[in-house]
Structures are given as structure tokens and as C-alpha cells.
Design a protein around this motif. Structure first.
Motif, PDB file in Angstrom:
ATOM      1  N   ILE A 152       0.850  -1.188   0.000  1.00  0.00           N
ATOM      2  CA  ILE A 152       0.000   0.000   0.000  1.00  0.00           C
ATOM      3  C   ILE A 152       0.885   1.236   0.000  1.00  0.00           C
ATOM      4  CG2 ILE A 152      -1.708   1.283   1.343  1.00  0.00           C
ATOM      5  CD1 ILE A 152      -2.212  -1.892   2.358  1.00  0.00           C
ATOM      6  N   ARG A 153       0.670   2.088  -0.977  1.00  0.00           N
ATOM      7  CA  ARG A 153       1.525   3.266  -1.141  1.00  0.00           C
ATOM      8  C   ARG A 153       0.808   4.519  -0.646  1.00  0.00           C
ATOM      9  NH1 ARG A 153       6.552   2.100  -2.975  1.00  0.00           N
ATOM     10  NH2 ARG A 153       5.822   1.270  -4.951  1.00  0.00           N
ATOM     11  N   LEU A 154       1.596   5.477  -0.212  1.00  0.00           N
ATOM     12  CA  LEU A 154       1.060   6.762   0.228  1.00  0.00           C
ATOM     13  C   LEU A 154       1.144   7.788  -0.896  1.00  0.00           C
ATOM     14  CD1 LEU A 154       1.694   5.293   2.949  1.00  0.00           C
ATOM     15  CD2 LEU A 154       2.206   7.541   3.905  1.00  0.00           C
ATOM     16  N   ALA A 155       0.056   8.528  -1.084  1.00  0.00           N
ATOM     17  CA  ALA A 155       0.046   9.715  -1.936  1.00  0.00           C
ATOM     18  C   ALA A 155      -0.173  10.921  -1.026  1.00  0.00           C
ATOM     19  CB  ALA A 155      -1.058   9.624  -2.981  1.00  0.00           C
ATOM     20  N   THR A 156       0.370  12.049  -1.390  1.00  0.00           N
ATOM     21  CA  THR A 156       0.300  13.245  -0.549  1.00  0.00           C
ATOM     22  C   THR A 156      -0.195  14.435  -1.366  1.00  0.00           C
ATOM     23  OG1 THR A 156       2.505  14.142  -1.038  1.00  0.00           O
ATOM     24  CG2 THR A 156       2.373  12.351   0.594  1.00  0.00           C
ATOM     25  N   PRO A 157      -0.449  15.572  -0.699  1.00  0.00           N
ATOM     26  CA  PRO A 157      -0.861  16.760  -1.456  1.00  0.00           C
ATOM     27  C   PRO A 157       0.182  17.214  -2.480  1.00  0.00           C
ATOM     28  CG  PRO A 157      -1.416  17.020   0.850  1.00  0.00           C
ATOM     29  CD  PRO A 157      -0.589  15.774   0.759  1.00  0.00           C
ATOM     30  N   THR A 158       1.430  16.785  -2.318  1.00  0.00           N
ATOM     31  CA  THR A 158       2.468  17.184  -3.273  1.00  0.00           C
ATOM     32  C   THR A 158       2.684  16.140  -4.379  1.00  0.00           C
ATOM     33  OG1 THR A 158       4.219  16.206  -1.895  1.00  0.00           O
ATOM     34  CG2 THR A 158       3.674  18.522  -1.512  1.00  0.00           C
ATOM     35  N   THR A 159       1.903  15.058  -4.372  1.00  0.00           N
ATOM     36  CA  THR A 159       1.998  14.043  -5.423  1.00  0.00           C
ATOM     37  C   THR A 159       1.168  14.511  -6.614  1.00  0.00           C
ATOM     38  OG1 THR A 159       2.143  12.314  -3.719  1.00  0.00           O
ATOM     39  CG2 THR A 159       1.756  11.598  -5.976  1.00  0.00           C
ATOM     40  N   ASP A 160       1.841  15.100  -7.615  1.00  0.00           N
ATOM     41  CA  ASP A 160       1.107  15.657  -8.757  1.00  0.00           C
ATOM     42  C   ASP A 160       0.804  14.576  -9.797  1.00  0.00           C
ATOM     43  OD1 ASP A 160       3.496  15.252 -10.140  1.00  0.00           O
ATOM     44  OD2 ASP A 160       4.102  17.358 -10.034  1.00  0.00           O
ATOM     45  N   ASP A 161       0.119  14.982 -10.851  1.00  0.00           N
ATOM     46  CA  ASP A 161      -0.308  14.023 -11.872  1.00  0.00           C
ATOM     47  C   ASP A 161       0.871  13.388 -12.602  1.00  0.00           C
ATOM     48  OD1 ASP A 161      -3.050  14.154 -11.452  1.00  0.00           O
ATOM     49  OD2 ASP A 161      -3.276  15.929 -12.711  1.00  0.00           O
ATOM     50  N   ARG A 163       3.701  12.521 -11.100  1.00  0.00           N
ATOM     51  CA  ARG A 163       4.281  11.557 -10.170  1.00  0.00           C
ATOM     52  C   ARG A 163       3.333  10.405  -9.850  1.00  0.00           C
ATOM     53  NH1 ARG A 163       8.717   9.040  -8.467  1.00  0.00           N
ATOM     54  NH2 ARG A 163       8.768   8.632  -6.219  1.00  0.00           N
ATOM     55  N   LEU A 164       2.040  10.666  -9.904  1.00  0.00           N
ATOM     56  CA  LEU A 164       1.044   9.701  -9.446  1.00  0.00           C
ATOM     57  C   LEU A 164       1.144   8.333 -10.127  1.00  0.00           C
ATOM     58  CD1 LEU A 164      -1.128   9.635  -7.304  1.00  0.00           C
ATOM     59  CD2 LEU A 164      -2.765  10.496  -8.993  1.00  0.00           C
ATOM     60  N   PRO A 165       1.341   8.250 -11.443  1.00  0.00           N
ATOM     61  CA  PRO A 165       1.447   6.919 -12.061  1.00  0.00           C
ATOM     62  C   PRO A 165       2.562   6.063 -11.475  1.00  0.00           C
ATOM     63  CG  PRO A 165       1.063   8.566 -13.743  1.00  0.00           C
ATOM     64  CD  PRO A 165       1.335   9.313 -12.470  1.00  0.00           C
ATOM     65  N   ALA A 166       3.697   6.669 -11.134  1.00  0.00           N
ATOM     66  CA  ALA A 166       4.790   5.908 -10.527  1.00  0.00           C
ATOM     67  C   ALA A 166       4.394   5.416  -9.140  1.00  0.00           C
ATOM     68  CB  ALA A 166       6.046   6.777 -10.432  1.00  0.00           C
ATOM     69  N   VAL A 167       3.694   6.255  -8.385  1.00  0.00           N
ATOM     70  CA  VAL A 167       3.250   5.874  -7.040  1.00  0.00           C
ATOM     71  C   VAL A 167       2.252   4.713  -7.113  1.00  0.00           C
ATOM     72  CG1 VAL A 167       1.913   6.681  -5.048  1.00  0.00           C
ATOM     73  CG2 VAL A 167       3.675   8.143  -6.044  1.00  0.00           C
ATOM     74  N   LEU A 168       1.399   4.737  -8.123  1.00  0.00           N
ATOM     75  CA  LEU A 168       0.324   3.746  -8.222  1.00  0.00           C
ATOM     76  C   LEU A 168       0.739   2.460  -8.927  1.00  0.00           C
ATOM     77  CD1 LEU A 168      -2.613   6.125  -9.226  1.00  0.00           C
ATOM     78  CD2 LEU A 168      -2.215   5.097  -6.983  1.00  0.00           C
ATOM     79  N   ALA A 169       1.877   2.468  -9.598  1.00  0.00           N
ATOM     80  CA  ALA A 169       2.253   1.372 -10.503  1.00  0.00           C
ATOM     81  C   ALA A 169       2.148  -0.007  -9.857  1.00  0.00           C
ATOM     82  CB  ALA A 169       3.657   1.603 -11.049  1.00  0.00           C
ATOM     83  N   ASN A 170       2.711  -0.179  -8.670  1.00  0.00           N
ATOM     84  CA  ASN A 170       2.702  -1.488  -8.016  1.00  0.00           C
ATOM     85  C   ASN A 170       1.909  -1.485  -6.707  1.00  0.00           C
ATOM     86  OD1 ASN A 170       4.353  -2.957  -9.916  1.00  0.00           O
ATOM     87  ND2 ASN A 170       6.061  -1.695  -9.212  1.00  0.00           N
ATOM     88  N   THR A 171       1.075  -0.469  -6.542  1.00  0.00           N
ATOM     89  CA  THR A 171       0.246  -0.378  -5.343  1.00  0.00           C
ATOM     90  C   THR A 171      -0.914  -1.370  -5.431  1.00  0.00           C
ATOM     91  OG1 THR A 171       0.782   1.961  -5.036  1.00  0.00           O
ATOM     92  CG2 THR A 171      -1.218   1.167  -3.985  1.00  0.00           C
ATOM     93  N   SER A 172      -1.253  -1.987  -4.318  1.00  0.00           N
ATOM     94  CA  SER A 172      -2.411  -2.885  -4.283  1.00  0.00           C
ATOM     95  C   SER A 172      -3.095  -2.773  -2.929  1.00  0.00           C
ATOM     96  CB  SER A 172      -1.987  -4.334  -4.553  1.00  0.00           C
ATOM     97  OG  SER A 172      -1.127  -4.800  -3.544  1.00  0.00           O
ATOM     98  N   GLY A 173      -4.316  -3.270  -2.858  1.00  0.00           N
ATOM     99  CA  GLY A 173      -5.077  -3.174  -1.608  1.00  0.00           C
ATOM    100  C   GLY A 173      -5.890  -1.900  -1.559  1.00  0.00           C
ATOM    101  N   PHE A 174      -5.216  -0.783  -1.322  1.00  0.00           N
ATOM    102  CA  PHE A 174      -5.827   0.534  -1.396  1.00  0.00           C
ATOM    103  C   PHE A 174      -4.721   1.573  -1.476  1.00  0.00           C
ATOM    104  CE2 PHE A 174      -5.435  -0.309   3.174  1.00  0.00           C
ATOM    105  CZ  PHE A 174      -4.972   0.895   3.708  1.00  0.00           C
ATOM    106  N   VAL A 175      -5.100   2.797  -1.789  1.00  0.00           N
ATOM    107  CA  VAL A 175      -4.167   3.923  -1.779  1.00  0.00           C
ATOM    108  C   VAL A 175      -4.415   4.707  -0.497  1.00  0.00           C
ATOM    109  CG1 VAL A 175      -3.385   6.008  -2.977  1.00  0.00           C
ATOM    110  CG2 VAL A 175      -4.270   4.063  -4.296  1.00  0.00           C
ATOM    111  N   TYR A 176      -3.339   5.034   0.196  1.00  0.00           N
ATOM    112  CA  TYR A 176      -3.437   5.812   1.432  1.00  0.00           C
ATOM    113  C   TYR A 176      -3.104   7.256   1.086  1.00  0.00           C
ATOM    114  CZ  TYR A 176      -2.482   6.869   6.437  1.00  0.00           C
ATOM    115  OH  TYR A 176      -2.477   7.390   7.709  1.00  0.00           O
ATOM    116  N   TYR A 177      -4.119   8.120   1.111  1.00  0.00           N
ATOM    117  CA  TYR A 177      -3.883   9.538   0.834  1.00  0.00           C
ATOM    118  C   TYR A 177      -3.623  10.286   2.136  1.00  0.00           C
ATOM    119  CZ  TYR A 177      -4.392  14.369  -0.585  1.00  0.00           C
ATOM    120  OH  TYR A 177      -4.151  15.709  -0.784  1.00  0.00           O
TER     121      TYR A 177
END
Length: 280
Positions: A152-161, A163-177
Motif C-alpha cells: 500500500i503506497r502513500l500519496a500526498t498533497p504534493t503528489t502531482d499528476d 508523479r502519481l502513475p509511478a506511485v500507483l504502478a505497483n500499489t495494491s489493496g488501497f491507496v493511502y492519501y
């Protein structure tokens, strides 16, 4: 094990509400009381449990969670002990997803392959490791996914569009914002910005989006639940725990009761948003 997470979020969605995700530190204030707290959380309304793996240098954690980690370490909690807690919990509860949250150093010292095997055997469902960026996925993320654990990967207010695909690439379960910048337990989220951020993230993934940092009470949980698939609460539960400790830092039945009571209030806050949710 990922299936347990997927099933729980699907169950909550079918019931028209967000999931309540609760964080507590394994071994805080001691291993025995910690286990009783974890057992009490689902009974109070927690849908998913994040278990902190105590570490001596928790750079992303605020004062409350740092103190919880130190109490756990002083009480003798180890990574082996964390996995034993999960295994002991599983003797009574086979349904509630359990996610191990912490830092890479203790896992590296333990040995990645052995840790993953032991985590699976204990009954863990996923990992949140806050100091491993996507560029380091081969270290732990990819082996975890291969072993059957969600990462499960964390996304933050500074994770722009960009960067987001790299953050989500291997994320599973849910995204933690992470709803606010900075450390855990600091400030309150801007609910309108949270709604916008969740919508933006969901434009990139079909995974549920759970929102945490700064959720302190039932009213805040309700506001987040209006626009998110999950509401994550940690520091507030640990603050409730800490207020029950005696001068020697010891807890007892009142500690378990205090954490369970707040979890119940948070669950009620989440449930109260069901009829007005922006997410179907």
C-alpha cells in the motif's frame, strides 16, 4: 491475503459507507495489553487494522506515534513480537485485514524473504513502508506482491499528476492519501481539498482511496467519509491510550476500554456519512 482487503472494502461499499481503518502500535504499552486492544478494535467497529512496527527513528511520525513506538520498544517489542501479535489475533479473527506499517530498516535486518514468509504465515495482509519510494520497488514491494501481500503506497498533497502513475504502478489493496503535509497527528485536513484530491487519484486507479492524518474525532471522520473509501485514524487512538497510563507508563483494562470507546465513536461518525456520500 490481498483478498481480505479487497473483500472488506467491497463489503463497506455494498453497505454504502467508507471503511474505518485504525492504527495502533504493536506492543504499546506492553505486548499483552496491545493484543487486547487489537482484539477490541473490530468489535468497536474498525474495518481494517494497521499495526505499527516500532522503530527507533520514525521520521514520518508525530510525537504521539513516536512515543508509542518508544513505549513498545522499552516493553521489549521486536519485529518477531509484532508477527506473533498478528498470529495471536488471527486465532480469534480470520476476517479483519491486518496491515503492517513502519520502516524498512527492521525488515532489512530481519531479512526480506524471511520476513515476508513469516508475515504471510502469521496472517498479515499487506505492508505500508513509508521510506521506500517507487524507485526502490525491487527491494521489498515486488517481493511482497509475489509473496501474496498487498503493498500500500502513500500519496500526498504534493503528489502531482506526473508523479502519481509511478506511485500507483505497483500499489495494491488501497491507496493511502495523506491529507496534510508533514508528520502524523499534525493539524486538521482541508475537507474540500481532500475531496478534490480523492477524485483526482480515483481518476488514475480503481483501487479504494483511504484518507488519513489529522482525523481526531467522529466529526472529522464523518467529513472524510463523505468523499473517501476509507478513513484512517492513528494518533487520536494513541492519545486516548496514553491518557490512561499510570506514572510508570503501564496500561490495563481502562486502556483497552478507552481505545475501544473512541474507535466506536469514530465508526459511528463514519457510518453517519453514509446517506450523503459523494462516492456511490
Amino acid at each position: 491475503m490481498t483478498a481480505r482487503i479487497e473483500h472488506r472494502f467491497a463489503q463497506c461499499r455494498a453497505n454504502g459507507r467508507a471503511a474505518l481503518v485504525t492504527f495502533v502500535m504493536a506492543g504499546d504499552p506492553d505486548p499483552a495489553v496491545s493484543l487486547e486492544i487489537v482484539k477490541a478494535l473490530p468489535k468497536a467497529g474498525a474495518d481494517v487494522i494497521e499495526i505499527g512496527m516500532p522503530f527507533s527513528d520514525p521520521m514520518a511520525d508525530g510525537p504521539a506515534i513516536q512515543a508509542a513506538g518508544l513505549r513498545a520498544l522499552h516493553a521489549g517489542m521486536t519485529l518477531h513480537g509484532v508477527l506473533k501479535l498478528v498470529a495471536d489475533f488471527r486465532k480469534e479473527n480470520a476476517e479483519t485485514p491486518m496491515i503492517l506499517m513502519g520502516y524498512y530498516n527492521p525488515i532489512y535486518v530481519y531479512g526480506v524473504d524471511q520476513f515476508l514468509a513469516d508475515a504471510m504465515a502469521a496472517g498479515a495482509d499487506g505492508l505500508i513502508v513509508v521510506d521506500l519510494p517507487p524507485e526502490e520497488d525491487e527491494e521489498l514491494c515486488l517481493p511482497a506482491l509475489k509473496a501474496g501481500l498487498s503493498f500500500i503506497r502513500l500519496a500526498t498533497p504534493t503528489t502531482d499528476d506526473a508523479r502519481l502513475p509511478a506511485v500507483l504502478a505497483n500499489t495494491s489493496g488501497f491507496v493511502y492519501y495523506v491529507s496534510i503535509t508533514g508528520i502524523t497527528g499534525a493539524g486538521r485536513p482541508d475537507y474540500s481539498r481532500v475531496a478534490t484530491a480523492v477524485k483526482r487519484i480515483k481518476g488514475h486507479t480503481d483501487l479504494p482511496v483511504a484518507v488519513g492524518f489529522g482525523v481526531k474525532d467522529a466529526a472529522a471522520a464523518r467529513e472524510i467519509a463523505l468523499n473517501a473509501d476509507g478513513v484512517v485514524v492513528g494518533s487520536a487512538l494513541i492519545d486516548a491510550l496514553a491518557k490512561t497510563l499510570d506514572a510508570e507508563g503501564r496500561g490495563g483494562p481502562a486502556t483497552v476500554e478507552a481505545v475501544g470507546r473512541l474507535a466506536g465513536e469514530l465508526a459511528a461518525g463514519v457510518a453517519s456519512a453514509a446517506k450523503e456520500r459523494a462516492i456511490p
